[in-house]
Design an enzyme around this catalytic site. Structure first.
Site, mmCIF file in Angstrom:
data_model
loop_
_atom_site.group_PDB
_atom_site.id
_atom_site.type_symbol
_atom_site.label_atom_id
_atom_site.label_comp_id
_atom_site.label_asym_id
_atom_site.label_seq_id
_atom_site.Cartn_x
_atom_site.Cartn_y
_atom_site.Cartn_z
ATOM 1 C CD GLU A 127 -2.927 -0.973 2.184
ATOM 2 O OE1 GLU A 127 -2.876 -0.247 3.145
ATOM 3 O OE2 GLU A 127 -3.752 -1.842 2.145
ATOM 4 C CG ASN A 169 -0.653 -6.860 -1.546
ATOM 5 O OD1 ASN A 169 -1.266 -7.445 -2.382
ATOM 6 N ND2 ASN A 169 -1.305 -6.888 -0.152
ATOM 7 C CG HIS A 205 -9.946 -5.709 0.531
ATOM 8 N ND1 HIS A 205 -10.070 -6.521 1.190
ATOM 9 C CD2 HIS A 205 -8.806 -5.439 0.626
ATOM 10 C CE1 HIS A 205 -9.041 -7.078 2.094
ATOM 11 N NE2 HIS A 205 -8.122 -6.161 1.394
ATOM 12 C CD GLU A 232 -4.647 -7.762 1.881
ATOM 13 O OE1 GLU A 232 -5.762 -7.080 2.234
ATOM 14 O OE2 GLU A 232 -3.442 -7.442 1.974
ATOM 15 C CG ASP A 234 -12.626 -8.675 1.821
ATOM 16 O OD1 ASP A 234 -12.575 -7.794 1.016
ATOM 17 O OD2 ASP A 234 -12.185 -8.797 2.950
HETATM 18 C C1 XIL Z 1 -6.295 -6.010 8.425
HETATM 19 C C2 XIL Z 1 -6.764 -7.085 9.372
HETATM 20 O O1 XIL Z 1 -7.545 -8.098 8.816
HETATM 21 C C3 XIL Z 1 -7.078 -6.657 10.653
HETATM 22 O O2 XIL Z 1 -7.409 -7.697 11.511
HETATM 23 C C4 XIL Z 1 -6.284 -5.500 11.165
HETATM 24 O O3 XIL Z 1 -6.917 -5.129 12.332
HETATM 25 C C5 XIL Z 1 -6.037 -4.427 10.130
HETATM 26 O O4 XIL Z 1 -5.332 -4.984 9.175
HETATM 27 N N1 XIL Z 1 -4.921 -4.486 3.749
HETATM 28 C C6 XIL Z 1 -4.034 -5.219 4.028
HETATM 29 C C7 XIL Z 1 -4.240 -6.198 5.342
HETATM 30 O O5 XIL Z 1 -2.879 -5.178 3.517
HETATM 31 O O6 XIL Z 1 -3.067 -6.454 5.986
HETATM 32 C C8 XIL Z 1 -5.345 -5.583 6.340
HETATM 33 O O7 XIL Z 1 -5.760 -6.644 7.256
HETATM 34 C C9 XIL Z 1 -6.535 -5.197 5.562
HETATM 35 C C10 XIL Z 1 -6.349 -4.054 4.315
#
Ligand code: XIL
Length: 298
Positions: A127, A169, A205, A232, A234
């Site tokens: 990020e 990422n 996401h 990631e 979802d």
């Molecule tokens: C999130 C976790 O799922 C949570 O448990 C934590 O509180 C915050 O981080 N992008 C990412 C992940 O790269 O590391 C994040 O994970 C979600 C967004």
């Protein structure tokens, strides 16, 4: 195949889940995890605050529970993440300049060395690009150490674990837009100058739709000579959830360098997205409609 992992493996890919070490004692959770997935990533346990809570004092106990769970069952492990602006230990948040730079590179070297040979793909940097139309870097303490911090991190990770796939990422990069194009230009520059980058992770996401150019965006990165991974995934619950999951899976399968998909959790109740029920299994571990669409697309 009859599970996500075996079906993906038949196509030379992995299908993974983000795992929390504290849930490995929950048999509903581990039953689904062990049956369906052939890759894991630590949801929080490999982040800087977890692995180096005090400067030069490393703690891998929670991360190792996840790694051992996976490797003893023949699952792959994604490493997440070596450097990120968030979830840094307080001591690092309070550093700047060359002191922060050397602490960051030391962190990369030490963690990647500790896990050498055990990690399929490392999210070396997470990020680092800004949202919005500029296409540039996000302001952060790491960015303020100099624009070359990302390539320095990749070079250090490569020296520590030359066998791992080294990934960049990010999120909101799921279509062709200013942010994804900024990253694209960085990857193209890295490849032209021999900076060791092997893959780009698309967090994905998602809400109720998939950008129409999702597959084309994956393909343009692959055409630079890097693997792409959905890291990631979802998708907010709603009438379109199953369709979105199917579309994303088909896009990955249509891109030969899309090597795997990871969902950000196992069951809806495990998700960081609270009440959005964005995963493939309900809280009892039952398969949802989205699961069927993913399995059929693999
Ligand atoms: C999130 C976790 O799922 C949570 O448990 C934590 O509180 C915050 O981080 N992008 C990412 C992940 O790269 O590391 C994040 O994970 C979600 C967004």
């Amino acid at each position: 195949g009859t599970t996500l992992g075996t079906s993906a493996a038949e196509k030379g890919r992995y299908f993974g889940a983000a795992v929390a070490a504290g849930k490995l004692g929950d048999s509903t959770y581990t039953t689904v995890l062990n049956r369906e997935f052939n890759s894991v990533v630590a949801e929080n346990e490999m982040k800087w605050a977890s692995t180096e809570p005090q400067r030069n004092s490393f703690n891998y106990s929670s991360a190792d529970r996840i790694v051992n769970h996976a490797t003893s069952r023949g699952m792959l492990v994604r490493g997440h993440t070596l450097l990120w602006h968030a979830q840094q230990p307080t001591w690092a948040q309070n550093l700047s300049g060359s002191d922060l730079r050397s602490a960051a590179i030391n962190h990369v070297t030490r963690v990647a060395t500790y896990y050498r040979g055990k990690i399929h793909s490392w999210d070396v940097v997470n990020e680092a690009f800004a949202d919005g139309g500029g296409g540039g870097r996000r302001d952060s303490n790491l960015q303020r150490t100099g624009n070359d911090w990302i390539e320095a991190a990749f070079r250090a990770a490569d020296a520590a674990d030359p066998g791992a796939r080294l990934c960049y990422n990010d999120y909101n990069t799921d279509g062709v837009n200013a942010k994804s194009t900024g990253i694209y230009n960085m990857v193209r520059d890295f490849k032209s100058r021999g900076v060791p980058i092997d893959c780009v992770g698309f967090q994905s996401h998602l809400g109720g739709s998939v950008p129409g150019d999702y597959q084309a965006n994956l393909q343009r990165f692959a055409d630079l000579g890097v693997d792409v991974q959905i890291t990631e995934l979802d998708v907010a619950q709603g009438s379109n959830q199953a369709n979105v999951y199917g579309t994303v899976t088909r896009a990955c399968m249509a891109v030969s360098r899309c090597t795997g998909i990871t969902t950000w959790g196992v069951r809806d109740c495990d998700s960081w997205r609270g009440g959005e029920n964005p995963l493939l299994f309900d809280c009892s571990g039952n398969k949802k409609a989205a699961y069927t669409n993913v399995l059929n697309a693999l």
